[in-house]
Design an enzyme around this catalytic site. Structure first.
Site, mmCIF file in Angstrom:
data_model
loop_
_atom_site.group_PDB
_atom_site.id
_atom_site.type_symbol
_atom_site.label_atom_id
_atom_site.label_comp_id
_atom_site.label_asym_id
_atom_site.label_seq_id
_atom_site.Cartn_x
_atom_site.Cartn_y
_atom_site.Cartn_z
ATOM 1 N N VAL A 181 0.841 -1.195 0.000
ATOM 2 C CA VAL A 181 0.000 0.000 0.000
ATOM 3 C C VAL A 181 0.881 1.252 0.000
ATOM 4 O O VAL A 181 0.628 2.212 -0.735
ATOM 5 C CB VAL A 181 -0.960 0.015 1.201
ATOM 6 C CG1 VAL A 181 -1.894 1.212 1.114
ATOM 7 C CG2 VAL A 181 -1.768 -1.270 1.266
ATOM 8 N N ASP A 182 1.919 1.249 0.815
ATOM 9 C CA ASP A 182 2.860 2.364 0.804
ATOM 10 C C ASP A 182 3.491 2.537 -0.577
ATOM 11 O O ASP A 182 3.621 3.656 -1.090
ATOM 12 C CB ASP A 182 3.970 2.131 1.831
ATOM 13 C CG ASP A 182 3.566 2.505 3.241
ATOM 14 O OD1 ASP A 182 2.586 3.265 3.409
ATOM 15 O OD2 ASP A 182 4.225 2.052 4.186
ATOM 16 N N LEU A 183 3.900 1.433 -1.185
ATOM 17 C CA LEU A 183 4.586 1.516 -2.481
ATOM 18 C C LEU A 183 3.644 2.010 -3.575
ATOM 19 O O LEU A 183 4.008 2.876 -4.381
ATOM 20 C CB LEU A 183 5.177 0.157 -2.846
ATOM 21 C CG LEU A 183 6.175 -0.422 -1.832
ATOM 22 C CD1 LEU A 183 6.709 -1.758 -2.313
ATOM 23 C CD2 LEU A 183 7.321 0.537 -1.575
#
Length: 391
Positions: A181-183
């Site tokens: 999700v961060d990426l």
């Protein structure tokens, strides 16, 4: 040769992963990225080890550099500024006045009291592109909550479709092995910034970009969300199987696991020929992908003993020759020894300011007119204070 974004200056007020992943993309493409870090401590991920590329030395006041930090901060310039003080905030505003883009990932409204929010900075740089990355966005009932990748994978539905199905050994919801999700959020943010810069170049107008981890997670549900919206039925966990294609999963062979990725009916019939079971390709229960998905349990039960009868190497070589997609499940060590990965130059090396070697993963983009590299290395904390603040 200058990179394709060498004309841009990015002011990076972000930390941990989503924001730094986004700004590293700009550094890879040649932009000057100025990373503002806390004096003495720096980005949280400098301490997220072991392993460490440079060991921290608390007595000497040296933050060190964990391997985690190197994955999202190469090619940047680090300045140590405490912007919670009036003097530090004034320095950051001066930097913002010279920047094309500001990226930050503080909680909603967290920078207002320092005069570093969008409205304050647009007053000193009207055409500024300002990107805010938060857990839940700038509005809505959750806007003031903190958000982290793991909890967003759960809240956003990803863990409900990841893991072994109920009734199987080890059945439970699972997160993905990297912070996807961060990426994804970092890359959505980078795409949004590039679109806003295009708008600025045409109109002279800057703008505020609002990117939320939860929004990104919902968007990246892709076909699983489309399946639900079309049918009204929430998908569940299928282990390594695919909800819309069959057979498209991992199978045990005589000496290890193989990924079989049959994408159409012709490939399935060719697989059956190779497996010595051409009758399965002619069986009306399995003739089309729709029928194979409907009769998944019966088909997989028939395929498992066939695949277990021969070693993985035989299957990969024979199926590739027959044009049936398949592959091994590599460890990360296997990945970096793979001849294709080596040929594509995905492992790169550099040297820190003190001579310490650091290995990194290259940006995967390949440009014909503006090739990327040589690759910058992650900065030590405050390495560029004199260069940047001396301006």
């Amino acid at each position: 040769m200058p990179g394709p974004l060498s004309h841009l200056r990015i002011l990076d007020l972000s930390r941990v992963l989503a924001g730094p992943w986004s700004t590293q993309f700009f550094a890879d493409l040649g932009a000057e990225v100025i990373k503002v870090e806390r004096p003495g401590l720096g980005d949280d991920t400098r301490g997220w080890g072991p392993p460490f590329v440079v060991d921290p030395d608390p007595e000497a006041g040296e933050a060190g550099m964990a391997a985690y930090f190197t994955c999202a901060n190469r090619g940047k310039k680090s300045v140590a500024i405490d912007f919670t003080t009036p003097e530090g905030a004034a320095k950051v505003r001066e930097l913002a006045a010279t920047a094309d883009v500001v990226v930050e990932n503080f909680k909603r409204g967290g920078l207002v009291k320092y005069g570093l929010d969008y409205e304050a900075l647009r007053a000193v740089k009207p055409d500024l592109v300002y990107c805010s990355i938060t857990g839940f966005g700038q509005d809505g009932p959750y806007a003031d909550r903190a958000g982290y990748d793991f909890m967003i994978q759960g809240m956003g539905g990803l863990m409900s479709i990841t893991g072994q199905p109920d009734g199987e050994p080890g059945a439970e919801p699972l997160k993905v092995g990297v912070a996807v999700v961060d990426l994804f959020t970092g890359m959505y943010a980078a795409s949004g910034v590039l679109a806003a810069l295009s708008h600025r170049d045409r109109t002279g107008e800057g703008q505020h970009i609002d990117v939320a981890l939860l929004d990104v997670q919902v968007a990246m549900l892709a076909n699983q969300a489309a399946n639900f919206l079309a049918s009204g039925k929430a998908p569940g966990r299928l282990g390594n199987a695919h909800p819309n294609i069959c057979p498209y999963q991992a199978f045990a062979t005589a000496d290890g696991h193989l990924i079989l990725a049959v994408g159409n009916d012709q490939q399935f019939r060719r697989f059956c020929e190779v497996a010595g079971a051409p009758e399965l390709g002619a069986d009306e229960r399995f003739a089309t992908n729709r029928q194979r998905v409907a009769n998944r349990v019966e088909l997989v039960a028939l395929l498992r003993p066939l695949l277990a009868a021969r070693p993985r190497g035989w299957w990969i070589g024979t199926l590739e020759e027959a044009g049936v997609p398949c592959g091994p499940i590599n460890s990360i060590a296997d990945v970096f020894a793979d001849p294709q990965v080596v040929a594509r130059g995905l492992k790169v090396e550099g040297t820190l300011e003190d001579g310490t070697p650091v290995a990194m993963v290259a940006n995967p983009l390949k440009f014909s007119a503006t090739p990327l590299g040589p690759w910058g290395v992650p900065p030590t904390l405050g390495q560029h204070d004199t260069e940047i603040l001396g301006e």
